[in-house]
Design an enzyme around this catalytic site. Sequence first.
Site, mmCIF file in Angstrom:
data_model
loop_
_atom_site.group_PDB
_atom_site.id
_atom_site.type_symbol
_atom_site.label_atom_id
_atom_site.label_comp_id
_atom_site.label_asym_id
_atom_site.label_seq_id
_atom_site.Cartn_x
_atom_site.Cartn_y
_atom_site.Cartn_z
ATOM 1 N N LYS A 176 1.384 -1.171 0.223
ATOM 2 C CA LYS A 176 -0.001 -0.199 0.152
ATOM 3 C C LYS A 176 1.100 1.662 0.553
ATOM 4 O O LYS A 176 0.503 2.262 0.513
ATOM 5 C CB LYS A 176 -0.837 -0.102 1.159
ATOM 6 C CG LYS A 176 -1.962 -1.241 1.332
ATOM 7 C CD LYS A 176 -2.925 -1.369 2.450
ATOM 8 C CE LYS A 176 -3.031 -1.941 3.556
ATOM 9 N NZ LYS A 176 -3.420 -1.864 4.228
ATOM 10 N N ASP A 213 -6.009 -5.790 10.462
ATOM 11 C CA ASP A 213 -7.517 -5.304 10.433
ATOM 12 C C ASP A 213 -8.446 -6.352 10.094
ATOM 13 O O ASP A 213 -9.860 -5.897 10.469
ATOM 14 C CB ASP A 213 -7.485 -4.457 9.606
ATOM 15 C CG ASP A 213 -6.701 -4.560 8.345
ATOM 16 O OD1 ASP A 213 -6.214 -5.295 7.481
ATOM 17 O OD2 ASP A 213 -6.881 -3.503 7.243
#
Length: 465
Positions: A176, A213
């Site tokens: 990311k 997450d």
Amino acid sequence: MFSVIPLARSVYDSLNKTLRGKDEVLETLKAFDLSNEDIEEIMNLLRTDFDKGLSADEHERAESPIKMLPTYVRAIPDGTESGDFLALDLGGTNFRVLLISIQPGGEVKMESDIYPLDQALMTSDAQTLFDYIAGCIALFVKKNQLKDKSLPLGFTFSFPVKQLSLTSGLLIRWTKGFSATGVENEDVIKLLQEALVRNGVSSTVDVVALVNDTTGTMMSCALSNPNVSAGLILGTGTNACYMESLDNVPKWDGDQNEPRQVIINTEWGAFGDNGSWNHLRTKYDEQVDRESINPGMQLFEKMISGMYLGELARLVCMDLVAKKLLFKGQVSEKFKTKNSFFTKFVSDIESHERYKIDEVLNEMKLNASESDIEILQQVCAAVSKRAARLAAGGLATIVKKTNRHTTTIAVDGSLFKKHPRFKHYMEETLHEILPQANITLMLSEDGSGKGAALIAAVASKTNKA
């Protein structure tokens, strides 16, 4: 009389050209049309990689690009958790610090602040990055008058990590857009704790859980729905986790006590990195990958997640522009710029709300006819639907592996939340490929924050027991 024939021919030629143009557009977009047979092929390959990733055999594990990481989270909340907890959520261009109060019975109150992470920090080094994070925690502690307390903290770290325990884990690789040096192959909890000491808040913050997450998302929904068996992230990146029996985790090196289960963080974004289904990728996927900061890696993620869908749509459009099938072959310099067409714009176009579409066109400085808008909608629908079908295929693989055909999947992430049709595309696909199943997609409200606190709460309760 003589002018009628040329006029008629002109109208016919124009109409014929329009029809040919539509055919060419449809032919271009056909590359994104994955059949149910394609999805089933992907499911079979994914299941094989799941099993190899869980194997006790090191060579088998090496054959799978999917890490299948045990999280050391063995139980979901049972409603008896209570107290004040901190959560740290790091996984994108912002990160959050949260103060979460869990009341007996499951009521949750939250206070949070968001702090920016610019490119310079994301690409810096371990000490610079973690000192900034710890400094922001110090500001949060001061603002909320927490200095005299000692609070358990759950650290949501949304990157591939090889967990060694609930409170330690090595970063396998950045994703990311992050590339800060000195973090890969290091214990991120140790790096955080050292930074907390340097910034004078180590006495206030007790890091009790390292959380992905996906796990946080799953835990957040499980508080109110014990039927939750998996968590899915559809945001900047994509990933999934699920509860697995220890009998199906040959590589498990923890204790064999009850509960004999553990949440597995699949890290499925890397699916396909071994080239197993290259034949289903398009030339646009190959360009996105080639021009990314991590070529050849996270190929599944690059076909699904919010970091890439906008660029995929832009590349398709640029191809159509080059063929003079879109915008009369003319676009703004902004639209020609890599990564200028955000996934938010894809969502806005897919809304079919004219004012949102006009805002996108104005933002991108595009002059569009009604035909152009229709084609733009078709492009956005094609890349979105394929992404949703791939994500649904991944979930169906988990459902079949766990044999839980009536279940709830917790889902978090901006793509799932903000795209007006993504959930519908996924549900449609799940119904087609698993018609006998009853799968509910449940939006997780702040899974990466609340979920991290819940894991900290469960861990704290276990530590006191």
